[in-house]
Design a protein around this motif. Structure first.
Motif, PDB file in Angstrom:
ATOM      1  N   ILE A  85      50.198 -10.125  24.777  1.00 20.20           N
ATOM      2  CA  ILE A  85      49.857  -8.966  23.945  1.00 20.20           C
ATOM      3  C   ILE A  85      48.489  -9.139  23.283  1.00 20.20           C
ATOM      4  CG2 ILE A  85      50.897  -9.718  21.753  1.00 20.20           C
ATOM      5  CD1 ILE A  85      51.475  -6.263  23.173  1.00 20.20           C
ATOM      6  N   GLU A  86      47.997 -10.382  23.232  1.00 17.46           N
ATOM      7  CA  GLU A  86      46.701 -10.639  22.606  1.00 17.46           C
ATOM      8  C   GLU A  86      45.566  -9.856  23.261  1.00 17.46           C
ATOM      9  OE1 GLU A  86      46.893 -15.182  20.832  1.00 17.46           O
ATOM     10  OE2 GLU A  86      45.717 -14.775  22.625  1.00 17.46           O
ATOM     11  N   LYS A  87      45.600  -9.769  24.577  1.00 16.84           N
ATOM     12  CA  LYS A  87      44.464  -9.172  25.298  1.00 16.84           C
ATOM     13  C   LYS A  87      44.150  -7.760  24.820  1.00 16.84           C
ATOM     14  CE  LYS A  87      42.517  -8.604  29.889  1.00 16.84           C
ATOM     15  NZ  LYS A  87      42.691  -8.836  31.331  1.00 16.84           N
ATOM     16  N   PRO A  88      45.089  -6.840  24.829  1.00 17.06           N
ATOM     17  CA  PRO A  88      44.745  -5.492  24.340  1.00 17.06           C
ATOM     18  C   PRO A  88      44.476  -5.444  22.843  1.00 17.06           C
ATOM     19  CG  PRO A  88      47.089  -5.612  24.863  1.00 17.06           C
ATOM     20  CD  PRO A  88      46.455  -6.879  25.367  1.00 17.06           C
ATOM     21  N   ILE A  89      45.165  -6.267  22.071  1.00 17.96           N
ATOM     22  CA  ILE A  89      45.011  -6.234  20.610  1.00 17.96           C
ATOM     23  C   ILE A  89      43.632  -6.716  20.168  1.00 17.96           C
ATOM     24  CG2 ILE A  89      45.782  -7.435  18.516  1.00 17.96           C
ATOM     25  CD1 ILE A  89      48.632  -7.075  19.563  1.00 17.96           C
ATOM     26  N   PHE A  90      43.132  -7.759  20.809  1.00 18.26           N
ATOM     27  CA  PHE A  90      41.818  -8.265  20.446  1.00 18.26           C
ATOM     28  C   PHE A  90      40.693  -7.428  21.063  1.00 18.26           C
ATOM     29  CE2 PHE A  90      44.234 -11.846  18.975  1.00 18.26           C
ATOM     30  CZ  PHE A  90      43.480 -12.338  17.927  1.00 18.26           C
ATOM     31  N   ALA A  91      41.029  -6.600  22.044  1.00 19.54           N
ATOM     32  CA  ALA A  91      40.018  -5.757  22.691  1.00 19.54           C
ATOM     33  C   ALA A  91      39.840  -4.419  21.988  1.00 19.54           C
ATOM     34  CB  ALA A  91      40.381  -5.526  24.155  1.00 19.54           C
ATOM     35  N   GLU A  92      40.935  -3.856  21.448  1.00 16.65           N
ATOM     36  CA  GLU A  92      40.881  -2.508  20.870  1.00 16.65           C
ATOM     37  C   GLU A  92      41.735  -2.425  19.613  1.00 16.65           C
ATOM     38  OE1 GLU A  92      41.549   0.935  23.514  1.00 16.65           O
ATOM     39  OE2 GLU A  92      41.598  -0.538  25.140  1.00 16.65           O
ATOM     40  N   LEU A  93      41.139  -1.963  18.532  1.00 15.88           N
ATOM     41  CA  LEU A  93      41.904  -1.833  17.288  1.00 15.88           C
ATOM     42  C   LEU A  93      42.984  -0.765  17.401  1.00 15.88           C
ATOM     43  CD1 LEU A  93      39.115  -2.276  14.585  1.00 15.88           C
ATOM     44  CD2 LEU A  93      40.831  -3.939  15.350  1.00 15.88           C
ATOM     45  N   GLY A  94      42.779   0.231  18.260  1.00 11.93           N
ATOM     46  CA  GLY A  94      43.820   1.235  18.473  1.00 11.93           C
ATOM     47  C   GLY A  94      45.096   0.625  19.011  1.00 11.93           C
ATOM     48  N   LYS A  95      44.954  -0.360  19.897  1.00  6.43           N
ATOM     49  CA  LYS A  95      46.133  -1.060  20.433  1.00  6.43           C
ATOM     50  C   LYS A  95      46.783  -1.915  19.347  1.00  6.43           C
ATOM     51  CE  LYS A  95      44.943   0.443  24.548  1.00  6.43           C
ATOM     52  NZ  LYS A  95      45.095   1.865  24.800  1.00  6.43           N
ATOM     53  N   LEU A  96      45.965  -2.517  18.481  1.00 11.32           N
ATOM     54  CA  LEU A  96      46.516  -3.251  17.336  1.00 11.32           C
ATOM     55  C   LEU A  96      47.324  -2.310  16.458  1.00 11.32           C
ATOM     56  CD1 LEU A  96      46.657  -5.789  15.470  1.00 11.32           C
ATOM     57  CD2 LEU A  96      44.561  -4.942  14.399  1.00 11.32           C
ATOM     58  N   ASN A  97      46.828  -1.104  16.240  1.00 12.30           N
ATOM     59  CA  ASN A  97      47.526  -0.110  15.433  1.00 12.30           C
ATOM     60  C   ASN A  97      48.891   0.200  16.032  1.00 12.30           C
ATOM     61  OD1 ASN A  97      48.379   2.475  14.325  1.00 12.30           O
ATOM     62  ND2 ASN A  97      46.306   2.696  13.535  1.00 12.30           N
ATOM     63  N   ILE A  98      48.915   0.441  17.331  1.00 11.49           N
ATOM     64  CA  ILE A  98      50.185   0.746  18.013  1.00 11.49           C
ATOM     65  C   ILE A  98      51.160  -0.419  17.857  1.00 11.49           C
ATOM     66  CG2 ILE A  98      51.233   1.106  20.291  1.00 11.49           C
ATOM     67  CD1 ILE A  98      48.602   2.655  21.008  1.00 11.49           C
ATOM     68  N   PHE A  99      50.666  -1.624  18.054  1.00 10.31           N
ATOM     69  CA  PHE A  99      51.496  -2.826  17.927  1.00 10.31           C
ATOM     70  C   PHE A  99      52.077  -2.948  16.521  1.00 10.31           C
ATOM     71  CE2 PHE A  99      51.593  -7.399  16.778  1.00 10.31           C
ATOM     72  CZ  PHE A  99      52.601  -7.823  17.637  1.00 10.31           C
ATOM     73  N   LEU A 100      51.214  -2.891  15.501  1.00  5.30           N
ATOM     74  CA  LEU A 100      51.672  -3.055  14.117  1.00  5.30           C
ATOM     75  C   LEU A 100      52.599  -1.918  13.690  1.00  5.30           C
ATOM     76  CD1 LEU A 100      48.349  -4.234  12.409  1.00  5.30           C
ATOM     77  CD2 LEU A 100      50.338  -5.641  12.988  1.00  5.30           C
ATOM     78  N   SER A 101      52.309  -0.698  14.125  1.00  8.64           N
ATOM     79  CA  SER A 101      53.147   0.464  13.765  1.00  8.64           C
ATOM     80  C   SER A 101      54.568   0.316  14.292  1.00  8.64           C
ATOM     81  CB  SER A 101      52.539   1.756  14.306  1.00  8.64           C
ATOM     82  OG  SER A 101      51.305   2.023  13.688  1.00  8.64           O
ATOM     83  N   ASN A 102      54.702  -0.338  15.433  1.00 10.34           N
ATOM     84  CA  ASN A 102      56.035  -0.538  16.003  1.00 10.34           C
ATOM     85  C   ASN A 102      56.745  -1.748  15.413  1.00 10.34           C
ATOM     86  OD1 ASN A 102      56.727   1.449  18.310  1.00 10.34           O
ATOM     87  ND2 ASN A 102      54.540   1.071  18.499  1.00 10.34           N
ATOM     88  N   ILE A 103      55.996  -2.762  15.029  1.00 11.47           N
ATOM     89  CA  ILE A 103      56.607  -3.939  14.397  1.00 11.47           C
ATOM     90  C   ILE A 103      57.015  -3.610  12.960  1.00 11.47           C
ATOM     91  CG2 ILE A 103      56.215  -6.325  13.656  1.00 11.47           C
ATOM     92  CD1 ILE A 103      56.440  -5.971  16.712  1.00 11.47           C
ATOM     93  N   PHE A 104      56.153  -2.855  12.246  1.00 10.17           N
ATOM     94  CA  PHE A 104      56.420  -2.488  10.849  1.00 10.17           C
ATOM     95  C   PHE A 104      56.610  -0.975  10.771  1.00 10.17           C
ATOM     96  CE2 PHE A 104      53.601  -6.252  10.816  1.00 10.17           C
ATOM     97  CZ  PHE A 104      54.501  -7.167  10.301  1.00 10.17           C
ATOM     98  N   SER A 105      57.703  -0.503  11.335  1.00  9.44           N
ATOM     99  CA  SER A 105      57.913   0.938  11.494  1.00  9.44           C
ATOM    100  C   SER A 105      58.127   1.675  10.166  1.00  9.44           C
ATOM    101  CB  SER A 105      59.104   1.200  12.424  1.00  9.44           C
ATOM    102  OG  SER A 105      60.258   0.553  11.928  1.00  9.44           O
ATOM    103  N   ASP A 106      58.448   0.954   9.103  1.00 12.22           N
ATOM    104  CA  ASP A 106      58.660   1.597   7.802  1.00 12.22           C
ATOM    105  C   ASP A 106      57.390   1.626   6.955  1.00 12.22           C
ATOM    106  OD1 ASP A 106      58.641  -1.155   7.475  1.00 12.22           O
ATOM    107  OD2 ASP A 106      60.071  -1.128   5.813  1.00 12.22           O
TER     108      ASP A 106
END
Length: 200
Positions: A85-106
């Motif tokens: 999962i590091e590859k997209p997250i370190f490449a694009e902040l939008g992908k980091l947003n998607i990742f964090l939004s799903n991990i911390f859904s509240d």
């Protein structure tokens, strides 16, 4: 990753995990006050490896098994991931947003967050806004820049603690797993992506 996990979303043609709504470019004041502006649509897959057939996602051979689409699936209650999962997250902040939004859904998650204060306008890579706290996140591919960004984020934290004394504010630096040993040898306060659930 099991590429055949998608069974579609009942009643809609495009599965919700193919494209996500994200908050990008809003201000830290908006995150703190939960004053959401309109969200932007953002493609989940960084390899363009998703196609839709009969209302379900089909993963093509372009897939690199990063797992972001599976994490984004509302039918997948266990949000499991590995270092791919590091590859997209370190490449694009939008992908980091998607990742964090799903991990911390509240929480309210925003990326490229604008700050205000007695300094030139700064942007925070990502912010997780909870009820009475915010977490400022820096994605740091080059650990040699830790001190520079740490000072910068500390300035922002100090400014906003003065504005919102009741608000808990923390800073988290995420580094690639390959750099975590070096960073910790230098006594930098960092985490890698598999420790992300521990920050809230």
């Amino acid at each position: 990753m099991d590429n055949n996990f998608c069974v579609g979303c009942p009643g809609i043609q495009q599965p919700l995990c193919a494209v996500k709504d994200i908050y990008n470019g809003i201000t830290l004041n908006e995150v703190i006050s939960k004053a959401k502006k309109s969200a932007s649509k953002y493609l989940v897959c960084h390899k363009n490896a998703i196609k839709i057939e009969n209302g379900a996602m089909v993963i093509t051979e372009k897939c690199d098994s990063c797992g972001l689409c599976k994490i984004s699936c509302s039918n997948q209650l266990e949000k499991e991931y590995d270092k791919k999962i590091e590859k997209p997250i370190f490449a694009e902040l939008g992908k980091l947003n998607i990742f964090l939004s799903n991990i911390f859904s509240d929480a309210l998650v925003a990326t490229e967050v604008k700050t205000e204060g007695n300094f030139r306008q700064k942007r925070i890579d990502a912010v997780i806004g909870k009820e009475n706290s915010v977490i400022l996140i820096k994605v740091l591919a080059n650990v040699d820049k830790y001190n520079f960004y740490h000072r910068s984020y500390e300035e922002v934290m100090k400014e906003y603690k003065n504005k919102y004394p009741e608000l808990g504010i923390n800073i988290v630096f995420i580094v690639p797993e390959s750099k975590i040993k070096k960073a910790r040898q230098l006594e930098y306060d960092v985490i890698c992506i598999d420790e992300i659930k521990s920050i809230v």
